[in-house]
Write an enzyme that holds these catalytic residues in place. Structure first.
Site, PDB file in Angstrom:
ATOM      1  N   ASP A   1       1.049  -1.339   0.186  1.00  0.00           N
ATOM      2  CA  ASP A   1      -0.409  -0.177   0.079  1.00  0.00           C
ATOM      3  C   ASP A   1       1.171   0.794  -0.128  1.00  0.00           C
ATOM      4  OD1 ASP A   1       0.858  -0.801   2.455  1.00  0.00           O
ATOM      5  OD2 ASP A   1      -1.076  -0.534   3.797  1.00  0.00           O
TER       6      ASP A   1
ATOM      7  N   ASP B   1       0.753  -6.972 -10.311  1.00  0.00           N
ATOM      8  CA  ASP B   1      -0.056  -7.051 -11.372  1.00  0.00           C
ATOM      9  C   ASP B   1      -0.679  -5.668 -11.366  1.00  0.00           C
ATOM     10  OD1 ASP B   1      -2.349  -7.579 -13.927  1.00  0.00           O
ATOM     11  OD2 ASP B   1      -2.633  -8.161 -12.908  1.00  0.00           O
TER      12      ASP B   1
ATOM     13  N   ASP C   1       0.218  -2.138 -13.790  1.00  0.00           N
ATOM     14  CA  ASP C   1      -1.140  -0.928 -14.344  1.00  0.00           C
ATOM     15  C   ASP C   1      -0.696   0.763 -13.930  1.00  0.00           C
ATOM     16  OD1 ASP C   1      -1.067  -2.932 -15.485  1.00  0.00           O
ATOM     17  OD2 ASP C   1      -3.429  -3.861 -15.115  1.00  0.00           O
TER      18      ASP C   1
END
Length: 357
Positions: A222, A246, A250
């Site tokens: 986070d 992943d 992005d």
């Protein structure tokens, strides 16, 4: 040099963007007198439609016989909208990674001067960003067993599993990249909550002692997600597990101004696969509007990583930059300028390769 290539266009915009990358590959081979041989094979939804299998045995055989795989994207709306489908396109992608032993996904994130103003982040934050995310690709929650639903269908479960060996090989690979770059590595986990992440941190701390010349930091996912937006230039090499990688890569695509700008290389035991990080974007399929630059830049990585031809990779990247500087781009990054079609961008980059010194 003789180059044997497996071309897997896949679904959605995959065939359109891969076709432009093939143009660039052919232009490079003409320029440097390489002998190119390639064959195409189905994967994903198109393979299910043709054979019932999202990764047919014939496709795998072509990949194993080739020096590299140039891959487009997987996914189709009819499967996205049918959660009860027993066979899904994405199963083909996971099968390809598993059967080819592709345990590491290398995703470089760099900025282009002509696109700085199109990023949602301020130019001073992103100008000069040059980082690489190394994502473990064959373990974690995407591959964990058991998974499924309860008998009444009201509860679903997935399991996240990692072994010491899986973590060790990807972390060692990341340190190898750090030694070739700015000698800084960030291990991203969620060790305050997840047992698998605590194993990741334990293994990384063991390996860290072998690399005293590399600065090592540990960061919860986070916090890493926040830092990627607040201070992206603070990163050099990030290494993390499958799902975290992943999501973070992005997120990192906004730094470049478009998801259509990020290439990747998946490497491992057998043939390496080179692909854009974006999906199949089925809504744009067949419209000749998709951004092919991530796929073309993936071809540049292919020349470097699979064939050991650094000069050829550099020429492709320079041709991409030259085309962008002239405003020859698709609509997602045109922002008020002329929007060129997918094929027009591909043609111009092939021309730039031919004109390069």
């Amino acid at each position: 040099m003789k180059l044997n290539l497996a071309v897997l266009p896949g679904d959605g915009i995959g065939p359109e963007v891969v076709a432009q990358a093939v143009k660039a590959v052919k232009a490079v081979c003409r320029k440097y007198n390489h002998e190119l041989h390639y064959g195409e094979a189905p994967v994903g939804a198109c393979a299910i439609d043709a054979t019932g299998d999202p990764y047919p045995a014939e496709t795998h055989a072509l990949c194993m016989q080739s020096d590299a795989v140039l891959f487009g994207a997987i996914g189709a709306l009819k499967y996205d909208n049918d959660p009860s489908a027993k066979v899904r396109p994405e199963q083909g992608l996971l099968a390809m990674r598993k059967q080819l032993g592709l345990y590491a996904n290398i995703r470089p994130v760099t900025t282009f001067p002509s696109l700085l103003h199109q990023s949602p982040l301020r130019s001073e934050l992103i100008d000069g960003v040059d980082l690489v995310c190394i994502r473990e690709l064959t373990g974690g929650i995407y591959f964990g067993r058991p998974q499924g639903r309860s008998e009444d269908g009201r509860t679903a479960y997935d399991t996240c599993v990692y072994s010491h060996e899986e973590i060790e090989r990807i972390v060692r690979l990341a340190y190898g990249y750090a030694l070739k770059r700015r000698r800084k590595i960030t291990v991203v986990d969620k060790a305050n909550v997840l047992a698998t992440s605590r194993l990741w941190r334990q293994v990384a701390q063991e390996i860290e002692k072998e690399y005293p010349d590399v600065e090592t930091e540990y960061m919860f996912v986070d916090n890493a997600a926040m830092r990627l937006i607040q201070w992206p230039k603070s990163f050099d090499v990030l290494v993390t597990e499958n799902m975290f990688g992943d999501i973070l890569t992005d997120e990192a695509s906004v730094i470049t101004g478009s998801l259509g700008m990020l290439p990747s290389a998946s490497i491992g035991i057998h043939t390496s696969v080179f692909e854009p990080i974006h999906g199949s974007y089925p809504q744009a399929a067949g419209k000749n509007i998709a951004n092919p630059l991530a796929t073309i830049l993936s071809a540049a990585l292919m020349f470097e990583y699979a064939f050991g031809l650094a000069e050829e990779g550099r020429v492709i990247r320079e041709a991409v930059a030259a085309s962008m500087n002239k405003g020859i781009v698709t609509g997602d990054i045109a922002h008020g300028g002329t929007a060129y079609s997918t094929s027009e961008v591909g043609d111009r980059i092939a021309e730039e390769i031919g004109l390069s010194d």
